[in-house]
Design a protein around this motif. Structure first.
Motif, PDB file in Angstrom:
ATOM      1  N   LYS A  71       4.591  -4.635 -21.172  1.00 47.07           N
ATOM      2  CA  LYS A  71       4.764  -3.127 -20.593  1.00 47.07           C
ATOM      3  C   LYS A  71       4.288  -3.097 -19.106  1.00 47.07           C
ATOM      4  N   LEU A  72       4.873  -2.453 -18.344  1.00 50.45           N
ATOM      5  CA  LEU A  72       4.354  -2.406 -16.929  1.00 50.45           C
ATOM      6  C   LEU A  72       3.156  -1.387 -16.637  1.00 50.45           C
ATOM      7  N   LEU A  73       2.292  -1.581 -16.213  1.00 51.06           N
ATOM      8  CA  LEU A  73       1.101  -0.771 -16.238  1.00 51.06           C
ATOM      9  C   LEU A  73       0.448  -0.950 -14.662  1.00 51.06           C
ATOM     10  N   VAL A  74      -0.098   0.273 -14.538  1.00 48.42           N
ATOM     11  CA  VAL A  74      -0.519   0.581 -12.976  1.00 48.42           C
ATOM     12  C   VAL A  74      -2.029   0.741 -13.077  1.00 48.42           C
ATOM     13  N   SER A  75      -2.936  -0.065 -12.617  1.00 44.53           N
ATOM     14  CA  SER A  75      -4.164   0.306 -12.473  1.00 44.53           C
ATOM     15  C   SER A  75      -4.682   1.294 -11.429  1.00 44.53           C
ATOM     16  N   ASP A  76      -5.888   1.950 -11.765  1.00 42.09           N
ATOM     17  CA  ASP A  76      -6.205   3.041 -10.883  1.00 42.09           C
ATOM     18  C   ASP A  76      -6.474   2.451  -9.483  1.00 42.09           C
ATOM     19  N   SER A  77      -7.236   1.384  -9.460  1.00 33.56           N
ATOM     20  CA  SER A  77      -7.858   0.847  -8.319  1.00 33.56           C
ATOM     21  C   SER A  77      -6.724   0.239  -7.604  1.00 33.56           C
ATOM     22  N   ASN A  78      -5.660  -0.386  -8.166  1.00 34.88           N
ATOM     23  CA  ASN A  78      -4.585  -0.995  -7.466  1.00 34.88           C
ATOM     24  C   ASN A  78      -3.662   0.147  -6.895  1.00 34.88           C
ATOM     25  N   PHE A  79      -3.417   1.111  -7.525  1.00 37.25           N
ATOM     26  CA  PHE A  79      -2.701   2.239  -7.039  1.00 37.25           C
ATOM     27  C   PHE A  79      -3.477   3.003  -5.761  1.00 37.25           C
ATOM     28  N   LYS A  80      -4.648   3.139  -5.812  1.00 31.13           N
ATOM     29  CA  LYS A  80      -5.552   3.765  -4.730  1.00 31.13           C
ATOM     30  C   LYS A  80      -5.511   2.671  -3.461  1.00 31.13           C
ATOM     31  N   HIS A  81      -5.479   1.574  -3.903  1.00 34.65           N
ATOM     32  CA  HIS A  81      -5.692   0.349  -2.619  1.00 34.65           C
ATOM     33  C   HIS A  81      -4.233   0.438  -1.843  1.00 34.65           C
ATOM     34  N   VAL A  82      -3.195   0.881  -2.644  1.00 32.99           N
ATOM     35  CA  VAL A  82      -1.687   0.580  -1.987  1.00 32.99           C
ATOM     36  C   VAL A  82      -1.556   2.057  -1.257  1.00 32.99           C
ATOM     37  N   LEU A  83      -1.920   3.211  -1.901  1.00 33.47           N
ATOM     38  CA  LEU A  83      -1.713   4.579  -1.558  1.00 33.47           C
ATOM     39  C   LEU A  83      -2.487   4.556   0.096  1.00 33.47           C
ATOM     40  N   ASN A  84      -3.689   3.957  -0.129  1.00 38.91           N
ATOM     41  CA  ASN A  84      -4.722   3.973   1.282  1.00 38.91           C
ATOM     42  C   ASN A  84      -3.749   3.247   2.209  1.00 38.91           C
ATOM     43  N   MET A  85      -3.221   2.235   2.035  1.00 35.82           N
ATOM     44  CA  MET A  85      -2.503   1.339   3.017  1.00 35.82           C
ATOM     45  C   MET A  85      -1.246   2.093   3.528  1.00 35.82           C
ATOM     46  N   LEU A  86      -0.400   3.119   2.542  1.00 34.57           N
ATOM     47  CA  LEU A  86       0.530   3.950   3.058  1.00 34.57           C
ATOM     48  C   LEU A  86       0.106   5.118   3.812  1.00 34.57           C
ATOM     49  N   HIS A  87      -1.271   5.223   4.040  1.00 33.37           N
ATOM     50  CA  HIS A  87      -1.795   6.292   4.913  1.00 33.37           C
ATOM     51  C   HIS A  87      -1.711   5.723   6.222  1.00 33.37           C
ATOM     52  N   ILE A  88      -1.539   4.462   6.567  1.00 32.07           N
ATOM     53  CA  ILE A  88      -1.643   3.880   7.848  1.00 32.07           C
ATOM     54  C   ILE A  88      -0.274   4.092   8.655  1.00 32.07           C
ATOM     55  N   GLU A  89      -0.549   4.757   9.724  1.00 31.60           N
ATOM     56  CA  GLU A  89       0.937   4.885  10.624  1.00 31.60           C
ATOM     57  C   GLU A  89       0.913   3.692  11.453  1.00 31.60           C
ATOM     58  N   SER A  90      -0.123   3.184  12.169  1.00 35.08           N
ATOM     59  CA  SER A  90       0.037   1.980  12.931  1.00 35.08           C
ATOM     60  C   SER A  90      -1.482   1.398  13.296  1.00 35.08           C
ATOM     61  N   PHE A  91      -1.263   0.304  13.788  1.00 33.70           N
ATOM     62  CA  PHE A  91      -2.583  -0.391  14.176  1.00 33.70           C
ATOM     63  C   PHE A  91      -2.167  -0.443  15.799  1.00 33.70           C
ATOM     64  N   HIS A  92      -3.319  -0.493  16.539  1.00 36.55           N
ATOM     65  CA  HIS A  92      -3.364  -0.448  17.915  1.00 36.55           C
ATOM     66  C   HIS A  92      -4.270  -1.312  18.650  1.00 36.55           C
ATOM     67  N   CYS A  93      -3.853  -2.248  19.551  1.00 43.04           N
ATOM     68  CA  CYS A  93      -4.565  -3.159  20.530  1.00 43.04           C
ATOM     69  C   CYS A  93      -4.116  -2.791  21.768  1.00 43.04           C
ATOM     70  N   ASP A  94      -5.032  -2.193  22.729  1.00 38.86           N
ATOM     71  CA  ASP A  94      -4.446  -1.809  23.909  1.00 38.86           C
ATOM     72  C   ASP A  94      -2.794  -1.069  23.803  1.00 38.86           C
ATOM     73  N   ASP A  95      -1.880  -1.764  24.532  1.00 42.22           N
ATOM     74  CA  ASP A  95      -0.515  -1.286  24.434  1.00 42.22           C
ATOM     75  C   ASP A  95       0.629  -1.808  23.155  1.00 42.22           C
ATOM     76  N   THR A  96      -0.448  -2.775  22.617  1.00 43.47           N
ATOM     77  CA  THR A  96       0.503  -3.525  21.547  1.00 43.47           C
ATOM     78  C   THR A  96       0.142  -2.656  19.957  1.00 43.47           C
ATOM     79  N   VAL A  97       1.193  -2.157  19.517  1.00 38.72           N
ATOM     80  CA  VAL A  97       1.172  -1.460  18.522  1.00 38.72           C
ATOM     81  C   VAL A  97       1.760  -2.064  17.229  1.00 38.72           C
ATOM     82  N   ILE A  98       1.440  -2.022  16.088  1.00 40.20           N
ATOM     83  CA  ILE A  98       2.121  -2.482  14.779  1.00 40.20           C
ATOM     84  C   ILE A  98       2.581  -1.158  13.857  1.00 40.20           C
ATOM     85  N   PRO A  99       3.791  -0.795  13.872  1.00 38.87           N
ATOM     86  CA  PRO A  99       3.931   0.445  13.135  1.00 38.87           C
ATOM     87  C   PRO A  99       4.090   0.168  11.806  1.00 38.87           C
ATOM     88  N   ARG A 100       4.195   1.496  11.291  1.00 35.79           N
ATOM     89  CA  ARG A 100       4.012   1.416   9.728  1.00 35.79           C
ATOM     90  C   ARG A 100       5.175   0.577   8.971  1.00 35.79           C
TER      91      ARG A 100
END
Length: 140
Positions: A71-100
């Motif tokens: 069966k395919l199962l989803v743990s609450d902690s894994n779901f929350k971890h992945v959803l938190n990652m999906l809240h990230i739009e970008s990382f920044h260092c000076d003028d360098t950006v890592i987009p979503r």
């Protein structure tokens, strides 16, 4: 975005957060580019939607044997971890950006526990602030 005051755990005065969707990380995301280490210390967050929740569910599914069948199962902690990652739009260092579009779980999992906690706390504040604004809008 809205301004938010939150209590500081170490002292009684409120800490002013000018932008709930921009956060300075404690340890940062260290990546190598062109033979140089780059430390991304700022993260921009975004609101998520139902499509993001479905993506988080799919990314956090695990096949497990249950009652003699797979069966395919989803743990609450894994779901929350992945959803938190999906809240990230970008990382920044000076003028360098890592987009979503370039951020994945391998990159996200390089963050320290401390930074993951800071991101989770800020997401909570942004979600709470958004719900409060909606209630105020409908009330008045």
């Amino acid at each position: 975005m809205t301004e938010q005051s939150t209590p500081n755990a170490e002292s009684s005065p409120a800490v002013r957060i000018d932008n709930l969707y921009k956060l300075v990380l404690a340890d940062g995301l260290k990546l190598e580019s062109g033979g140089k280490d780059i430390l991304y210390k700022v993260v921009s967050l975004r609101d998520t939607n139902v499509a993001d929740e479905r993506k988080a569910e799919a990314l956090s599914e695990r096949a497990m044997m249950v009652g003699g069948g797979w069966k395919l199962l989803v743990s609450d902690s894994n779901f929350k971890h992945v959803l938190n990652m999906l809240h990230i739009e970008s990382f920044h260092c000076d003028d360098t950006v890592i987009p979503r579009g370039l951020i994945d779980l391998d990159m996200y999992d390089r963050l320290s526990s401390r930074d993951l906690e800071l991101i989770e706390q800020r997401i909570f504040l942004a979600d709470t602030g958004q719900r409060s604004a909606v209630r105020q809008h409908h009330a008045g």
